[in-house]
Design an enzyme around this catalytic site. Sequence first.
Site, mmCIF file in Angstrom:
data_model
loop_
_atom_site.group_PDB
_atom_site.id
_atom_site.type_symbol
_atom_site.label_atom_id
_atom_site.label_comp_id
_atom_site.label_asym_id
_atom_site.label_seq_id
_atom_site.Cartn_x
_atom_site.Cartn_y
_atom_site.Cartn_z
ATOM 1 N N LYS A 12 38.148 13.041 41.855
ATOM 2 C CA LYS A 12 39.510 13.548 41.643
ATOM 3 C C LYS A 12 39.640 14.329 40.328
ATOM 4 C CE LYS A 12 41.913 9.945 44.357
ATOM 5 N NZ LYS A 12 43.033 8.956 44.285
ATOM 6 N N TYR A 52 47.049 14.095 52.565
ATOM 7 C CA TYR A 52 47.650 12.784 52.294
ATOM 8 C C TYR A 52 48.845 12.488 53.204
ATOM 9 C CZ TYR A 52 45.062 11.392 48.038
ATOM 10 O OH TYR A 52 44.119 10.961 47.147
ATOM 11 N N PHE A 60 55.368 7.562 46.055
ATOM 12 C CA PHE A 60 54.475 8.308 45.161
ATOM 13 C C PHE A 60 53.854 9.547 45.820
ATOM 14 C CE2 PHE A 60 52.109 4.717 47.033
ATOM 15 C CZ PHE A 60 51.043 5.362 47.643
ATOM 16 N N ARG A 88 33.726 2.119 49.808
ATOM 17 C CA ARG A 88 34.924 1.414 49.345
ATOM 18 C C ARG A 88 34.544 0.314 48.350
ATOM 19 N NH1 ARG A 88 39.946 3.723 50.412
ATOM 20 N NH2 ARG A 88 40.680 1.677 49.793
ATOM 21 N N THR A 94 42.176 0.032 44.347
ATOM 22 C CA THR A 94 42.969 1.239 44.089
ATOM 23 C C THR A 94 43.402 1.328 42.628
ATOM 24 O OG1 THR A 94 43.789 1.110 46.366
ATOM 25 C CG2 THR A 94 45.015 2.523 44.841
ATOM 26 N N ARG A 105 35.971 2.783 39.918
ATOM 27 C CA ARG A 105 37.330 2.854 39.384
ATOM 28 C C ARG A 105 37.474 2.012 38.118
ATOM 29 N NH1 ARG A 105 40.478 3.004 45.212
ATOM 30 N NH2 ARG A 105 40.795 5.256 45.297
ATOM 31 N N ASN A 115 42.770 7.522 39.407
ATOM 32 C CA ASN A 115 41.738 6.506 39.628
ATOM 33 C C ASN A 115 40.376 7.098 40.013
ATOM 34 O OD1 ASN A 115 42.376 7.230 42.212
ATOM 35 N ND2 ASN A 115 43.114 5.232 42.858
ATOM 36 N N HIS A 118 38.293 9.158 45.530
ATOM 37 C CA HIS A 118 38.868 8.844 46.848
ATOM 38 C C HIS A 118 37.731 8.494 47.786
ATOM 39 C CE1 HIS A 118 41.081 9.294 50.659
ATOM 40 N NE2 HIS A 118 39.962 9.850 51.088
ATOM 41 N N GLU A 129 38.854 13.283 57.806
ATOM 42 C CA GLU A 129 38.829 13.812 56.434
ATOM 43 C C GLU A 129 37.632 14.736 56.201
ATOM 44 O OE1 GLU A 129 41.197 10.038 54.384
ATOM 45 O OE2 GLU A 129 39.134 10.441 53.791
HETATM 46 P P1 IDP Z 1 43.014 4.147 48.150
HETATM 47 O O1 IDP Z 1 42.768 5.451 47.434
HETATM 48 O O2 IDP Z 1 42.409 2.982 47.428
HETATM 49 O O3 IDP Z 1 42.648 4.200 49.610
HETATM 50 P P2 IDP Z 1 45.781 4.365 49.039
HETATM 51 O O4 IDP Z 1 46.694 3.208 49.239
HETATM 52 O O5 IDP Z 1 45.238 5.041 50.260
HETATM 53 O O6 IDP Z 1 44.591 3.879 48.078
HETATM 54 O O7 IDP Z 1 46.557 5.421 48.153
HETATM 55 C C1 IDP Z 1 46.060 6.733 47.989
HETATM 56 C C2 IDP Z 1 46.151 7.101 46.521
HETATM 57 O O8 IDP Z 1 47.518 7.108 46.143
HETATM 58 C C3 IDP Z 1 45.486 6.102 45.576
HETATM 59 O O9 IDP Z 1 44.121 6.350 45.384
HETATM 60 C C4 IDP Z 1 46.272 6.291 44.307
HETATM 61 O O10 IDP Z 1 45.757 7.402 43.543
HETATM 62 C C5 IDP Z 1 47.651 6.656 44.806
HETATM 63 N N1 IDP Z 1 48.521 5.484 44.800
HETATM 64 C C6 IDP Z 1 48.459 4.400 45.614
HETATM 65 N N2 IDP Z 1 49.409 3.512 45.333
HETATM 66 C C7 IDP Z 1 50.117 4.045 44.306
HETATM 67 C C8 IDP Z 1 51.261 3.598 43.558
HETATM 68 O O11 IDP Z 1 51.813 2.524 43.781
HETATM 69 N N3 IDP Z 1 51.699 4.444 42.575
HETATM 70 C C9 IDP Z 1 51.108 5.635 42.304
HETATM 71 N N4 IDP Z 1 50.042 6.088 42.969
HETATM 72 C C10 IDP Z 1 49.549 5.304 43.966
HETATM 73 MG MG MG Z 2 43.403 5.373 51.173
#
Ligand code: IDP
Ligand code: MG
Length: 136
Positions: A12, A52, A60, A88, A94, A105, A115, A118, A129
């Site tokens: 990212k 997304y 968010f 993963r 996350t 991460r 973070n 992805h 994807e």
């Molecule tokens: P993941 O990347 O671990 O699969 P997801 O729930 O799919 O997590 O969320 C996608 C991305 O959205 C996350 O990697 C993170 O950057 C962002 N994100 C997820 N939850 C939050 C939040 O509560 N606040 C702000 N950003 C978030």
């Molecule tokens: Mg995800």
Amino acid sequence: MSNIEQTLSIIKPDAVERNLQDKIKSEFINNDFEIVEEKKIHISKDEAEIFYKVHESKPFYKDLCEYLSSGPIVVMRLQKDNAVLENRKLMGATNPKDADDGTLRKKYGISIDKNSVHGSDSVENAKIELDFFFKD
Ligand code: IDP
Ligand code: MG
């Protein structure tokens, strides 16, 4: 029995900005992932919104799409036995605060939004994807 899969990884903008792409790529290689294809790109906000889309209803979503399109990213087609789950695991939770020691991460992430990486969350989503970034 082997179960070779492919998954999408994205380095990212926060990580590319800190010039961490080579470090992160060597983490994949050291963990027996093959980087089958990769490219450095800068996507538009519209493209990020498509990528997304699954998060459209989340509070968010807008920030997330602005963020992913805020600078260059590195997208990679990774291959390994059970690549989706293995990636993963290597990425960690996350929120970097909750991520286990040794995960990407934990090592590189700054915050829940920045973070650093992805990774596809299922074989089905990995196909979608990968097609999004690597149409061939
Ligand atoms: P993941 O990347 O671990 O699969 P997801 O729930 O799919 O997590 O969320 C996608 C991305 O959205 C996350 O990697 C993170 O950057 C962002 N994100 C997820 N939850 C939050 C939040 O509560 N606040 C702000 N950003 C978030
Ligand atoms: Mg995800």
